[in-house]
Design a protein around this motif. Structure first.
Motif, PDB file in Angstrom:
ATOM      1  N   GLU A  19      -9.242  14.355  -7.008  1.00  0.00           N
ATOM      2  CA  GLU A  19      -9.119  14.351  -8.460  1.00  0.00           C
ATOM      3  C   GLU A  19     -10.272  13.566  -9.091  1.00  0.00           C
ATOM      4  O   GLU A  19     -10.859  14.004 -10.081  1.00  0.00           O
ATOM      5  N   ALA A  20     -10.626  12.445  -8.492  1.00  0.00           N
ATOM      6  CA  ALA A  20     -11.744  11.644  -9.007  1.00  0.00           C
ATOM      7  C   ALA A  20     -13.069  12.407  -8.871  1.00  0.00           C
ATOM      8  O   ALA A  20     -13.894  12.403  -9.798  1.00  0.00           O
ATOM      9  N   VAL A  21     -13.265  13.068  -7.754  1.00  0.00           N
ATOM     10  CA  VAL A  21     -14.496  13.838  -7.537  1.00  0.00           C
ATOM     11  C   VAL A  21     -14.558  15.025  -8.504  1.00  0.00           C
ATOM     12  O   VAL A  21     -15.628  15.314  -9.073  1.00  0.00           O
ATOM     13  N   SER A  22     -13.436  15.689  -8.732  1.00  0.00           N
ATOM     14  CA  SER A  22     -13.443  16.823  -9.665  1.00  0.00           C
ATOM     15  C   SER A  22     -13.705  16.357 -11.095  1.00  0.00           C
ATOM     16  O   SER A  22     -14.328  17.066 -11.887  1.00  0.00           O
ATOM     17  N   TRP A  23     -13.231  15.137 -11.436  1.00  0.00           N
ATOM     18  CA  TRP A  23     -13.551  14.553 -12.749  1.00  0.00           C
ATOM     19  C   TRP A  23     -15.054  14.405 -12.871  1.00  0.00           C
ATOM     20  O   TRP A  23     -15.650  14.735 -13.904  1.00  0.00           O
ATOM     21  N   ALA A  24     -15.691  13.879 -11.804  1.00  0.00           N
ATOM     22  CA  ALA A  24     -17.153  13.697 -11.821  1.00  0.00           C
ATOM     23  C   ALA A  24     -17.850  15.033 -12.020  1.00  0.00           C
ATOM     24  O   ALA A  24     -18.781  15.144 -12.833  1.00  0.00           O
ATOM     25  N   GLY A  25     -17.395  16.055 -11.297  1.00  0.00           N
ATOM     26  CA  GLY A  25     -18.001  17.380 -11.447  1.00  0.00           C
ATOM     27  C   GLY A  25     -17.854  17.918 -12.853  1.00  0.00           C
ATOM     28  O   GLY A  25     -18.799  18.476 -13.426  1.00  0.00           O
ATOM     29  N   LEU A  26     -16.685  17.743 -13.434  1.00  0.00           N
ATOM     30  CA  LEU A  26     -16.455  18.216 -14.799  1.00  0.00           C
ATOM     31  C   LEU A  26     -17.321  17.447 -15.798  1.00  0.00           C
ATOM     32  O   LEU A  26     -17.916  18.037 -16.707  1.00  0.00           O
ATOM     33  N   ILE A  64     -16.240  26.871 -14.513  1.00  0.00           N
ATOM     34  CA  ILE A  64     -15.929  26.786 -13.082  1.00  0.00           C
ATOM     35  C   ILE A  64     -15.235  25.467 -12.768  1.00  0.00           C
ATOM     36  O   ILE A  64     -14.175  25.434 -12.141  1.00  0.00           O
ATOM     37  N   MET A  65     -15.825  24.359 -13.206  1.00  0.00           N
ATOM     38  CA  MET A  65     -15.263  23.040 -12.879  1.00  0.00           C
ATOM     39  C   MET A  65     -13.986  22.741 -13.654  1.00  0.00           C
ATOM     40  O   MET A  65     -13.131  22.006 -13.161  1.00  0.00           O
ATOM     41  N   GLY A  66     -13.830  23.286 -14.829  1.00  0.00           N
ATOM     42  CA  GLY A  66     -12.618  23.043 -15.622  1.00  0.00           C
ATOM     43  C   GLY A  66     -11.344  23.449 -14.890  1.00  0.00           C
ATOM     44  O   GLY A  66     -10.452  22.628 -14.691  1.00  0.00           O
ATOM     45  N   PRO A  67     -11.242  24.697 -14.462  1.00  0.00           N
ATOM     46  CA  PRO A  67     -10.041  25.104 -13.733  1.00  0.00           C
ATOM     47  C   PRO A  67      -9.870  24.395 -12.389  1.00  0.00           C
ATOM     48  O   PRO A  67      -8.744  24.100 -11.976  1.00  0.00           O
ATOM     49  N   ILE A  68     -10.981  24.127 -11.701  1.00  0.00           N
ATOM     50  CA  ILE A  68     -10.879  23.399 -10.422  1.00  0.00           C
ATOM     51  C   ILE A  68     -10.272  22.026 -10.669  1.00  0.00           C
ATOM     52  O   ILE A  68      -9.336  21.598  -9.979  1.00  0.00           O
ATOM     53  N   HIS A  69     -10.791  21.330 -11.672  1.00  0.00           N
ATOM     54  CA  HIS A  69     -10.247  20.006 -11.992  1.00  0.00           C
ATOM     55  C   HIS A  69      -8.788  20.120 -12.439  1.00  0.00           C
ATOM     56  O   HIS A  69      -7.953  19.284 -12.071  1.00  0.00           O
ATOM     57  N   GLY A  70      -8.464  21.143 -13.202  1.00  0.00           N
ATOM     58  CA  GLY A  70      -7.089  21.326 -13.673  1.00  0.00           C
ATOM     59  C   GLY A  70      -6.102  21.499 -12.536  1.00  0.00           C
ATOM     60  O   GLY A  70      -5.031  20.888 -12.529  1.00  0.00           O
ATOM     61  N   VAL A  71      -6.457  22.287 -11.540  1.00  0.00           N
ATOM     62  CA  VAL A  71      -5.580  22.505 -10.390  1.00  0.00           C
ATOM     63  C   VAL A  71      -5.422  21.217  -9.592  1.00  0.00           C
ATOM     64  O   VAL A  71      -4.311  20.848  -9.189  1.00  0.00           O
ATOM     65  N   ILE A  72      -6.516  20.505  -9.385  1.00  0.00           N
ATOM     66  CA  ILE A  72      -6.438  19.250  -8.627  1.00  0.00           C
ATOM     67  C   ILE A  72      -5.659  18.199  -9.416  1.00  0.00           C
ATOM     68  O   ILE A  72      -4.886  17.425  -8.837  1.00  0.00           O
ATOM     69  N   THR A 101      -7.808   7.499 -10.544  1.00  0.00           N
ATOM     70  CA  THR A 101      -6.938   7.872  -9.432  1.00  0.00           C
ATOM     71  C   THR A 101      -7.421   7.213  -8.144  1.00  0.00           C
ATOM     72  O   THR A 101      -6.618   6.771  -7.339  1.00  0.00           O
ATOM     73  N   TYR A 102      -8.729   7.126  -7.994  1.00  0.00           N
ATOM     74  CA  TYR A 102      -9.286   6.446  -6.820  1.00  0.00           C
ATOM     75  C   TYR A 102      -8.985   4.952  -6.893  1.00  0.00           C
ATOM     76  O   TYR A 102      -8.591   4.335  -5.897  1.00  0.00           O
TER      77      TYR A 102
END
Length: 140
Positions: free
Chosen positions: A14-21, A45-53, A88-89
């Motif tokens: 979740e923390a990594v996906s936040w960084a990507g977003l 692309i990153m929005g939905p990935i972060h949303g799922v995580i 989260t981290y």
């Protein structure tokens, strides 16, 4: 996968996906010559990935609450940690250091559950009347 590993994995993801977003949003709004030109960059692309995580992290908070016997306060803190980037981290590291993700926490939670259910069943006799302190517990 045990609950400790699952929670830690999802918290870090979740923390990594936040960084990507945040990175894709930076390129969309700051680096792009005209951010209103319709170029979305990696945000779609990153929005939905972060949303799922993010949703997986919320679910894992409730799994962890049940597995490790977290209090309501700890659960609320874990859920609140999902809002600011990277918290989260931070929460995962703090919870691990305090033993909230370990077997000891799970064993203590199970002991409390058994103790609470034992007290509840000993409060009433088979007929529904309150048990006297002198009466031995009914084993069956």
């Amino acid at each position: 996968m045990n609950p400790r590993t699952a929670f830690r994995t999802v918290a870090i993801a979740e923390a990594v996906s936040w960084a990507g977003l945040l990175i894709t949003m930076f390129f969309k709004w700051i680096v792009a010559a005209d951010p209103h030109a319709g170029a979305q960059g990696g945000v779609p692309i990153m929005g939905p990935i972060h949303g799922v995580i993010f949703l997986a992290y919320v679910v894992m908070c409730f799994v962890a609450r049940r597995s490790f016997g977290w209090s309501r306060r700890t659960t609320v803190l874990a859920l609140a940690a999902s809002i600011p980037p990277f918290f989260t981290y931070v929460f995962e590291v703090a919870a691990d250091r305090r033993g909230l993700l370990g077997q000891a926490a799970a064993a203590e939670a199970e002991r409390r559950r058994r103790s609470a259910s034992g007290r509840a069943s000993n409060r009433l006799t088979a007929g529904g009347a309150p048990a006297d302190a002198d009466d031995p517990p009914d084993d069956g």
